[in-house]
Scaffold this active site. Structure first.
Site, mmCIF file in Angstrom:
data_model
loop_
_atom_site.group_PDB
_atom_site.id
_atom_site.type_symbol
_atom_site.label_atom_id
_atom_site.label_comp_id
_atom_site.label_asym_id
_atom_site.label_seq_id
_atom_site.Cartn_x
_atom_site.Cartn_y
_atom_site.Cartn_z
ATOM 1 N N LYS A 1 -31.110 -79.370 34.700
ATOM 2 C CA LYS A 1 -30.093 -80.371 34.329
ATOM 3 C C LYS A 1 -28.784 -79.585 34.278
ATOM 4 O O LYS A 1 -28.464 -78.939 33.283
ATOM 5 C CB LYS A 1 -30.428 -80.976 32.967
ATOM 6 C CG LYS A 1 -29.923 -82.386 32.761
ATOM 7 C CD LYS A 1 -28.422 -82.538 32.814
ATOM 8 C CE LYS A 1 -27.727 -82.077 31.557
ATOM 9 N NZ LYS A 1 -26.243 -82.043 31.731
ATOM 10 N N GLU B 1 -28.990 -68.876 25.336
ATOM 11 C CA GLU B 1 -27.786 -68.048 25.472
ATOM 12 C C GLU B 1 -26.615 -68.905 25.027
ATOM 13 O O GLU B 1 -26.269 -69.888 25.692
ATOM 14 C CB GLU B 1 -27.653 -67.562 26.917
ATOM 15 C CG GLU B 1 -28.742 -66.547 27.236
ATOM 16 C CD GLU B 1 -28.897 -66.205 28.707
ATOM 17 O OE1 GLU B 1 -28.127 -66.709 29.530
ATOM 18 O OE2 GLU B 1 -29.805 -65.415 29.017
HETATM 19 P P1 NAD Z 1 -22.583 -77.373 26.262
HETATM 20 O O1 NAD Z 1 -23.459 -76.911 25.171
HETATM 21 O O2 NAD Z 1 -21.598 -78.448 25.974
HETATM 22 O O3 NAD Z 1 -23.426 -77.903 27.494
HETATM 23 C C1 NAD Z 1 -24.381 -77.107 28.142
HETATM 24 C C2 NAD Z 1 -25.431 -77.985 28.784
HETATM 25 O O4 NAD Z 1 -26.183 -78.636 27.751
HETATM 26 C C3 NAD Z 1 -24.868 -79.097 29.660
HETATM 27 O O5 NAD Z 1 -25.699 -79.224 30.796
HETATM 28 C C4 NAD Z 1 -24.957 -80.318 28.760
HETATM 29 O O6 NAD Z 1 -25.041 -81.533 29.456
HETATM 30 C C5 NAD Z 1 -26.253 -80.028 28.024
HETATM 31 N N1 NAD Z 1 -26.401 -80.720 26.737
HETATM 32 C C6 NAD Z 1 -25.427 -81.068 25.854
HETATM 33 N N2 NAD Z 1 -25.977 -81.665 24.777
HETATM 34 C C7 NAD Z 1 -27.327 -81.686 24.970
HETATM 35 C C8 NAD Z 1 -28.432 -82.176 24.209
HETATM 36 N N3 NAD Z 1 -28.255 -82.737 23.016
HETATM 37 N N4 NAD Z 1 -29.674 -82.037 24.726
HETATM 38 C C9 NAD Z 1 -29.871 -81.427 25.926
HETATM 39 N N5 NAD Z 1 -28.857 -80.973 26.694
HETATM 40 C C10 NAD Z 1 -27.600 -81.080 26.218
HETATM 41 O O7 NAD Z 1 -21.863 -76.066 26.823
HETATM 42 P P2 NAD Z 1 -20.735 -75.997 27.921
HETATM 43 O O8 NAD Z 1 -19.491 -76.571 27.309
HETATM 44 O O9 NAD Z 1 -21.250 -76.517 29.204
HETATM 45 O O10 NAD Z 1 -20.552 -74.412 28.107
HETATM 46 C C11 NAD Z 1 -19.703 -73.643 27.313
HETATM 47 C C12 NAD Z 1 -20.475 -72.956 26.197
HETATM 48 O O11 NAD Z 1 -21.533 -72.195 26.753
HETATM 49 C C13 NAD Z 1 -19.651 -71.964 25.397
HETATM 50 O O12 NAD Z 1 -19.990 -72.081 24.037
HETATM 51 C C14 NAD Z 1 -20.112 -70.610 25.923
HETATM 52 O O13 NAD Z 1 -19.945 -69.522 25.044
HETATM 53 C C15 NAD Z 1 -21.544 -70.882 26.202
HETATM 54 N N6 NAD Z 1 -22.060 -69.946 27.187
HETATM 55 C C16 NAD Z 1 -22.905 -68.957 26.773
HETATM 56 C C17 NAD Z 1 -23.393 -68.025 27.690
HETATM 57 C C18 NAD Z 1 -24.296 -66.904 27.268
HETATM 58 O O14 NAD Z 1 -24.826 -66.238 28.139
HETATM 59 N N7 NAD Z 1 -24.503 -66.674 25.989
HETATM 60 C C19 NAD Z 1 -23.016 -68.131 29.032
HETATM 61 C C20 NAD Z 1 -22.154 -69.155 29.416
HETATM 62 C C21 NAD Z 1 -21.690 -70.069 28.482
#
Ligand code: NAD
Length: 486
Positions: free
Chosen positions: A178, A254
């Site tokens: 997803k 992550e």
């Molecule tokens: P996000 O958490 O908003 O979304 C990530 C994914 O989760 C998307 O595909 C979203 O549709 C899905 N999602 C959201 N709510 C959900 C739920 N309730 N159930 C299942 N899926 C759900 O993150 P983002 O805004 O896409 O990315 C930015 C964030 O990611 C930042 O906090 C960044 O630090 C983190 N990040 C971490 C790493 C790492 O390796 N630690 C790498 C890249 C990004």
């Protein structure tokens, strides 16, 4: 306008509900595609296809053949490099120089590296004494975990998705991905590459949609998923754990970060400036490993701030395909509002704005995009929200420090623990400080130098588990012990 469909059981399919959502180019805010939104039905179909594929040719395929197919997937991405590049840049607005250097080549490499790595990892065996003197032999074997749900973010879409899918498939699993609703293109395009490479139907599936009450939630709460690997925000990770807790399975998370960069007066200043520039502003600051807190030893503080300001002001914002562009927009208007709210909060909390702090004037088609200025603050206490909370934008706070003890304490005084960068030419200090930082990854005199064989993940609220190298093997396989009485 492109229509972006799900990829289920080797075929591109639309949503049965007919529901779609807009795919926007963040550089222009223009509607460039229509994405099908998956619901319970599509998630059900994708998980069923993935489950069935475990028993099909994929499940019985000789290791060498599976690994050869994964090499073909990598070659297939490279053969269509320009298409992947354009798709990634249209979704994110990032400059093509960045995506051509990082996102696409590393996206391809994730398939080759993990295929090559896992072929050669041994498992353990032990001889056991028994009362009859004949003994018993224990040996461990690895089995694929099963159906893996991959939930990926928008900041490095192809790279971070394949960082999960590569090892998952190398271990013999099947996946349902997803991707972020903001960046559906490269994950979809990969479906064509999978088919061309000979990946059997149902091994790689993609369902588009949002998180809560949409494809993300339906997938992570599906009882027939054997493991969930997620990259995204910490609070989303918490929501996924809570919602999926009824079905016992492994998670690999992550999550967010608020990473420190620590610059000692004995550093090579040119290198420290160059590395800090990248770690703060690369990908418009939307890198989980990026630096948002910079600590500089007092004797070089003024000089460092002056040079970082000059670097930030030299960044060129522009279209993804303009060779002069060094910084793109944020991912969306919504994220722009979030970042700008922190720009305002910094001033309210008493920051001195060294540069930026607002919205740049962009012309022509770019006028409506999600642009913000690269921004540097000084003068805030360590308790300020912009020093404590992840902003995920092209900005940092720079703080002077007077001792190693003080800077280690400040660096660790956050709920996150993902990455840190230390700049010093004193090697014993480098080891000493690196050892005391609460971070899953510490770089000394570098940033974003990644070796895929090494453990990757975060401490505290930055994650659960480690992937990379044999650590990915731990998550994507089940280890079984066989005890043979001799
Ligand atoms: P996000 O958490 O908003 O979304 C990530 C994914 O989760 C998307 O595909 C979203 O549709 C899905 N999602 C959201 N709510 C959900 C739920 N309730 N159930 C299942 N899926 C759900 O993150 P983002 O805004 O896409 O990315 C930015 C964030 O990611 C930042 O906090 C960044 O630090 C983190 N990040 C971490 C790493 C790492 O390796 N630690 C790498 C890249 C990004």
């Amino acid at each position: 306008m492109q229509e972006i469909k799900h990829f289920i059981n080797g075929e591109f399919v639309g949503s049965q509900s007919g529901k779609t959502f807009a795919n926007l180019n963040p550089a222009t805010n223009q509607h460039i595609g229509t994405v099908h939104e998956g619901g319970q039905i599509e998630v059900e179909q994708a998980v069923a296809a993935a489950r069935a594929a475990l028993k099909g040719p994929w499940g019985t395929m000789p290791l060498a053949e599976r690994m050869a197919i994964l090499h073909k997937v990598a070659d297939g991405i490279n053969a269509r490099f320009d298409e992947f590049l354009e798709a990634e840049c249209l979704d994110t607005g990032k400059p093509k120089s960045l995506a051509a250097h990082i996102d696409i080549p590393r996206g391809a490499a994730n398939f080759k590296v993990f295929a090559d790595l896992f072929k050669n990892v041994p498992t353990e065996s032990f001889m056991l004494d028994t009362p009859d003197g004949k003994g018993a032999l224990n040996y461990a074997v690895r089995k694929p975990k099963g159906v893996i749900a991959v939930i990926s973010p928008w900041n490095l879409p192809l790279l971070l998705m394949t960082w999960k899918v590569g090892p998952a498939l190398a271990c013999g699993n099947t996946v349902v991905v997803k991707p972020s609703e903001e960046t559906p293109r490269t994950t979809t395009l990969l479906g064509e590459v999978m088919n061309a490479a000979g990946v059997p139907k149902g091994v790689y599936n993609v369902v588009h949609g949002f998180g809560p009450n949409s494809a993300g939630e339906f997938l992570t709460t599906h009882p027939d998923v054997d493991g969930i690997t997620f990259t995204g925000e910490t609070r989303t990770g918490a929501a996924i754990i809570k919602a999926s807790s009824a079905h016992i399975r492994h998670v690999s998370f992550e999550l967010g970060g608020k990473n420190p960069g620590i610059v000692f007066a004995d550093c090579d200043l040119d290198k420290a400036i160059e590395g800090t520039m990248r770690s703060v502003f690369a990908n418009c600051g939307q890198v989980c490993l990026g630096t948002e807190r910079v600590y500089v030893e007092r004797p070089i503080f003024d000089e460092f701030v002056k040079r970082l300001k000059a670097g930030a002001e030299a960044l060129q914002m522009g279209a993804w395909d303009d060779a002069c562009t060094s910084m793109g927009p944020l991912i969306s208007q919504e994220h722009k509002q979030k970042v700008l709210s922190y720009y305002q909060k910094a001033v309210e909390e008493g920051a001195t704005v060294i540069t930026g702090g607002g919205v740049p004037m962009m012309s022509g088609a770019l006028a409506e995009g999600a642009w913000v200025q690269p921004t540097i603050w000084i003068g805030l206490p360590e308790t300020a929200s912009v020093v404590q909370e992840e902003i995920f934008g092209p900005c940092c706070h720079v703080q002077p420090f007077d001792s190693e003890e003080q800077v280690i304490e400040w660096a660790n005084a956050t709920r996150y623990g993902l990455a840190a960068a230390v700049w010093t030419e004193n090697s014993s200090r480098a080891h000493r400080v690196a050892g005391q930082l609460d971070a899953g990854i510490v770089w000394v005199n570098s940033w974003f130098l990644r070796d895929l064989r090494t453990p990757f993940g975060g401490m505290k609220h930055s994650g659960i588990g480690r992937e990379g190298g044999v650590h990915s093997l731990e998550f994507y396989t089940e280890l079984k012990n066989v005890c043979v009485k001799l």
